[in-house]
Design a protein around this motif. Structure first.
Motif, short mmCIF file in Angstrom:
data_model
loop_
_atom_site.label_atom_id
_atom_site.label_comp_id
_atom_site.label_asym_id
_atom_site.label_seq_id
_atom_site.Cartn_x
_atom_site.Cartn_y
_atom_site.Cartn_z
N UNK A 122 0.88 -1.18 0.00
CA UNK A 122 -0.06 -0.11 0.08
C UNK A 122 0.80 1.09 0.10
N UNK A 123 0.53 2.22 -0.80
CA UNK A 123 1.45 3.35 -0.96
C UNK A 123 1.34 4.19 0.07
N UNK A 135 8.35 1.87 -11.38
CA UNK A 135 7.95 0.43 -11.90
C UNK A 135 6.50 0.15 -11.50
N UNK A 136 6.16 1.11 -10.21
CA UNK A 136 4.75 1.06 -9.77
C UNK A 136 3.97 2.29 -9.89
N UNK A 137 2.92 2.26 -10.98
CA UNK A 137 2.22 3.41 -11.26
C UNK A 137 1.12 3.47 -10.16
N UNK A 138 1.13 4.38 -9.16
CA UNK A 138 0.32 4.30 -8.16
C UNK A 138 -1.17 5.35 -8.65
N UNK A 139 -2.07 5.17 -7.57
CA UNK A 139 -3.25 6.20 -7.95
C UNK A 139 -2.53 7.39 -7.14
N UNK A 140 -3.14 8.61 -7.94
CA UNK A 140 -2.77 10.05 -7.21
C UNK A 140 -3.68 10.34 -6.37
N UNK A 141 -4.85 9.73 -5.98
CA UNK A 141 -6.03 10.00 -5.23
C UNK A 141 -5.63 9.84 -3.83
N UNK A 142 -4.54 10.29 -3.35
CA UNK A 142 -3.77 9.86 -2.15
C UNK A 142 -4.56 10.36 -0.84
N UNK A 146 -8.53 3.66 0.07
CA UNK A 146 -8.74 2.86 -0.81
C UNK A 146 -7.92 3.00 -1.96
N UNK A 147 -7.93 4.17 -2.28
CA UNK A 147 -6.94 4.60 -3.56
C UNK A 147 -5.56 4.26 -3.33
N UNK A 148 -5.21 4.30 -2.25
CA UNK A 148 -3.79 3.91 -2.14
C UNK A 148 -3.54 2.41 -2.30
N UNK A 149 -4.17 1.51 -2.53
CA UNK A 149 -4.04 0.23 -3.01
C UNK A 149 -4.13 0.01 -4.44
N UNK A 150 -4.72 1.13 -5.11
CA UNK A 150 -4.90 0.94 -6.65
C UNK A 150 -3.64 1.57 -7.39
N UNK A 151 -3.24 0.64 -8.29
CA UNK A 151 -1.96 0.84 -9.30
C UNK A 151 -1.87 -0.11 -10.55
N UNK A 152 -0.63 -0.03 -10.88
CA UNK A 152 -0.51 -0.78 -12.10
C UNK A 152 1.05 -1.09 -12.00
N UNK A 153 1.50 -2.29 -11.98
CA UNK A 153 2.73 -2.71 -11.61
C UNK A 153 3.51 -3.30 -13.14
N UNK A 224 -4.81 2.45 -15.86
CA UNK A 224 -4.04 1.89 -16.68
C UNK A 224 -3.88 2.48 -18.08
N UNK A 225 -5.14 2.70 -18.40
CA UNK A 225 -5.53 3.34 -19.56
C UNK A 225 -4.94 4.97 -19.73
N UNK A 226 -5.10 5.64 -18.57
CA UNK A 226 -4.38 7.08 -18.72
C UNK A 226 -2.98 7.13 -18.50
#
Length: 265
Positions: A122-123, A135-142, A146-153, A224-226
């Motif tokens: 978790x970020x 290497x870990x693209x994390x959600x910026x909705x800090x 919940x958003x701090x567990x979203x991302x793309x590795x 991921x799309x963005x």
């Protein structure tokens, strides 16, 4: 290969970290999921293209002569609910991505290379805001826990982000491996339509897609799309009935997929 002792039986298998398969591939790959639309996919037409398959979608490969490039299973109960399909995955697949605890429970002999899965951490607030680990693209909705567990590795040796659908784990593995064109098959994400392999007489595994689609699945795919999809990484959806909006992952036909692959674009 290493010898692995599992429940008293010695099996020949190679267990290693994801760093060993980083950027070993290129070009197109199919991710074969088990949505109802997958039953119409012409598997043999693309037999020369690497395929990553998930959970019960391994049934499509029985008798096909095609060995999946990777089999991914993040559902710890799947081996108990669908033991014959899980055994097929161990037998047919070139590589396996499963949890460490699942490795210890393997009873079927497998020659597949095994890569233990682990989740990305978790970020922190700082990591969400500034994303220092590229290497870990994390959600910026800090501001949202919940958003701090979203991302793309982009590198599975740093873990992967769980979006409550194994297809999202497979997308991260595809990037990690080095594939640049990903074609989704059977990623319908339609709970009511069920899975194509769940025929009469077969056990039906629980499904929580509706519980997580708006809160985790769609936000992860949008991230991921963005922030991941671009010149280096393209994703296409071959399911015309998929819940994923075209604006997130474009829907294309099988013929269009073949044209893209042949063009090398």
């Amino acid at each position: 290969m290493d010898e692995v002792s599992v429940r008293g039986a010695t099996q020949r298998s190679s267990i290693t970290g994801f760093e060993a398969c980083h950027n070993i591939a290129q070009g197109p790959v199919f991710i074969i999921a088990s949505g109802a639309s997958a039953k119409d996919f012409p598997l043999q037409r693309f037999a020369n293209v690497p395929m990553i398959t998930l959970n019960g979608a391994i049934s499509m490969f029985d008798g096909s002569g095609i060995n999946p490039y990777f089999y991914v299973c993040t559902d710890t109960s799947f081996q108990y609910e669908q033991p014959d399909l899980y055994a097929s995955a161990l037998l047919l697949s070139q590589r396996l991505a499963i949890w460490p605890d699942e490795i210890e429970l393997i009873e079927t002999r497998t020659d597949a290379a095994i890569y233990p899965l682990r989740k990305a951490n978790r970020s922190t607030l700082y990591e969400s805001a500034f994303n220092p680990e590229h290497e870990l693209v994390r959600s910026r909705a800090f501001w949202s826990s919940r958003s701090r567990t979203l991302g793309f590795s982009k590198d599975l040796s740093a873990g992967f982000f769980d979006a409550r659908t194994v297809a999202y784990a497979a997308l991260q593995i595809a990037y990690h491996l080095g594939f640049t064109q990903v074609f989704l098959v059977g990623v319908d994400l339609n709970q009511n339509a069920g899975r194509y392999y769940e025929t009469e007489g077969r056990a039906v595994s629980p499904c929580g897609l509706d519980d997580h689609f708006e809160s985790r699945i769609l936000p992860s795919l949008k991230l991921m799309a963005d922030r991941v999809i671009g010149e280096r990484f393209a994703v296409y959806n071959l399911s015309q009935t998929s819940r994923i909006p075209d604006s997130v992952i474009p829907k294309i036909s099988v013929d269009q997929a073949e044209a893209i692959i042949l063009s090398g674009v």
